[in-house]
Design an enzyme around this catalytic site. Structure first.
Site, short mmCIF file in Angstrom:
data_model
loop_
_atom_site.label_atom_id
_atom_site.label_comp_id
_atom_site.label_asym_id
_atom_site.label_seq_id
_atom_site.Cartn_x
_atom_site.Cartn_y
_atom_site.Cartn_z
N CYS A 24 0.89 -1.18 0.00
CA CYS A 24 0.00 0.00 0.00
C CYS A 24 0.92 1.22 0.00
CB CYS A 24 -0.87 -0.02 1.25
SG CYS A 24 -1.93 -1.47 1.35
N PRO A 78 1.58 7.86 -0.66
CA PRO A 78 2.26 8.59 -1.75
C PRO A 78 3.72 8.18 -1.99
CG PRO A 78 2.17 9.94 0.22
CD PRO A 78 1.42 8.69 0.55
N GLY A 87 6.33 7.64 0.51
CA GLY A 87 7.37 8.02 1.49
C GLY A 87 8.21 6.84 1.96
N GLU A 126 -0.49 0.39 -5.29
CA GLU A 126 -1.47 1.28 -4.67
C GLU A 126 -2.81 1.10 -5.36
OE1 GLU A 126 -1.84 3.53 -2.10
OE2 GLU A 126 -3.85 3.83 -2.93
N CYS A 179 -0.76 4.36 11.13
CA CYS A 179 -0.50 5.65 11.80
C CYS A 179 -1.69 6.03 12.68
CB CYS A 179 -0.14 6.73 10.81
SG CYS A 179 -1.32 6.95 9.50
N1 SAM Z 1 3.12 3.73 2.55
C1 SAM Z 1 2.65 5.05 2.18
C2 SAM Z 1 3.75 6.05 2.43
O1 SAM Z 1 4.62 5.82 3.27
O2 SAM Z 1 3.76 7.08 1.76
C3 SAM Z 1 1.36 5.40 2.90
C4 SAM Z 1 0.27 4.36 2.71
S1 SAM Z 1 -1.30 4.82 3.34
C5 SAM Z 1 -1.09 4.61 5.04
C6 SAM Z 1 -2.27 3.45 2.88
C7 SAM Z 1 -2.57 3.37 1.40
O3 SAM Z 1 -3.27 2.15 1.14
C8 SAM Z 1 -3.49 4.47 0.88
O4 SAM Z 1 -2.82 5.16 -0.15
C9 SAM Z 1 -4.71 3.73 0.33
O5 SAM Z 1 -5.25 4.31 -0.83
C10 SAM Z 1 -4.13 2.37 0.04
N2 SAM Z 1 -5.09 1.25 0.01
C11 SAM Z 1 -6.31 1.16 0.61
N3 SAM Z 1 -6.86 -0.04 0.37
C12 SAM Z 1 -5.97 -0.74 -0.38
C13 SAM Z 1 -5.97 -2.04 -0.94
N4 SAM Z 1 -7.00 -2.88 -0.77
N5 SAM Z 1 -4.90 -2.43 -1.67
C14 SAM Z 1 -3.84 -1.59 -1.85
N6 SAM Z 1 -3.80 -0.34 -1.35
C15 SAM Z 1 -4.85 0.08 -0.62
#
Ligand code: SAM
Length: 329
Positions: free
Chosen positions: A134, A137, A139, A157, A260
């Site tokens: 997942c 953006p 990071g 993503e 988070c």
């Molecule tokens: N790892 C990222 C970073 O450090 O920049 C932040 C990730 S954020 C906490 C979680 C992400 O999971 C979101 O962008 C969301 O859109 C995505 N997401 C939600 N459901 C998902 C799924 N079933 N499969 C893959 N990604 C998913």
């Protein structure tokens, strides 16, 4: 130059009262006195500190020197041997984010320094096959690439807009020469256990979660009600994603699960559920990691199955939960 005056990102945003009340009930009971400090920090964006992760591909020596002059210090001392450099300051010094300039890589990425813990726990080595399930953006994907050059880094993503954002982040920070290492996809992470079973050495599952910092400022009360409904559904999605992540690693492979949020239901309870239903999964110790960052982050001593960074006075990092699992066979 960086202004040492404090600025208030999001300071004018309105606190969503139902969300705050929900936090008071649940986190008050879960964290006791620690919630008093965390609450103060979360409610005052002016107090939030910012981590500045340097981009090793852009040779940012001048940025490094400027940060040191301003009183920043490296979260990971040189003696740690890591090529990952993230500068932190005791105060919430404002550092502007860099604009995209065609043909130029950005020199640094701003983040909550506690977000590096999942990456450090994953401990990526040269040549590892890594999946960031997942990723947007991006990071943590960038932090992985600052630490080592994996054999493959697959960034996935689900959300289409966030997928575009991820692609832009990678383009702005990673040189073309690494294009054979990077793979980006736009799939549901729950599919990977089937379509790429056993394909990776390490998987980072930085799961979709209720993101306490942003939901607290989600605005009108009706958004709060929507949020509370959505929040209740998250643990099931997180468990499905974690099962998929565990299926995507080879026997002996490692999965780091992170969120988070301070929510026990999305943190320890998710891991506990997986451990009790999958006998081939073993929890890994993170004591050493906690010890080496104890002077920067405040950890909750009562959180089982992983580490929980709780925002604290003068150490506003977190919330961040990290758990590390090994697939035995
Ligand atoms: N790892 C990222 C970073 O450090 O920049 C932040 C990730 S954020 C906490 C979680 C992400 O999971 C979101 O962008 C969301 O859109 C995505 N997401 C939600 N459901 C998902 C799924 N079933 N499969 C893959 N990604 C998913």
């Amino acid at each position: 130059t960086f202004r040492s005056t404090v600025r208030a990102p999001g300071a004018r945003k309105q606190v969503c009262v139902p969300v705050l009340e929900h936090f008071d009930t649940h986190y008050g009971e879960q964290l006791g006195q620690r919630w008093t400090a965390a609450r103060e920090v979360l409610l005052h964006p002016r107090s939030w500190q910012h981590g500045v992760m340097l981009n090793r591909f852009a040779a940012p020596q001048d940025v490094r020197e400027q940060l040191l002059l301003q009183g920043f210090s490296n979260l990971l001392p040189r003696s740690s041997g890591s090529s990952l450099q993230c500068f932190v300051h005791r105060s919430p010094v404002h550092v502007p984010s860099q604009r995209h300039q065609a043909g130029q890589l950005k020199q640094y990425y701003l983040l909550n320094a506690a977000s590096l813990l999942p990456v450090l726990a994953l401990d990526v080595r040269e040549g590892d096959r890594v999946l960031d399930l997942c990723s947007a953006p991006g990071g943590k994907a960038l932090a992985i690439l600052q630490s080592a050059t994996p054999g493959v880094l697959h960034c996935n993503e689900l959300d289409a807009h966030r997928h575009e954002w991820l692609v832009k982040t990678l383009e702005s920070f990673v040189p073309q020469t690494l294009s054979d290492v990077l793979k980006v996809s736009n799939l549901d992470g729950r599919l990977f256990g089937k379509i790429e079973a056993g394909a990776y050495d390490k998987v980072l599952l930085d799961a979709p979660c209720s993101n306490d910092r942003s939901w607290l400022f989600s605005g009108r009360p009706q958004h709060g009600a929507l949020w509370l409904r959505e929040r209740a559904k998250l643990p099931e999605l997180q468990k499905d994603l974690l099962r998929s992540a565990l299926e995507a690693v080879v026997p002996g492979g490692l999965v780091v699960y992170s969120t988070c949020t301070l929510s026990r239901a999305e943190n320890s309870e998710v891991v506990q559920d997986i451990l009790s239903s999958c006998p081939n999964i073993e929890l890994q110790e993170l004591n050493e990691l906690a010890l080496s960052f104890a002077h920067h982050f405040t950890f909750d001593p009562n959180t089982p199955f992983g580490l929980l960074v709780v925002p604290d006075y003068g150490r506003t990092w977190g919330p961040m939960f990290v758990s590390k699992l090994k697939k035995l066979c």
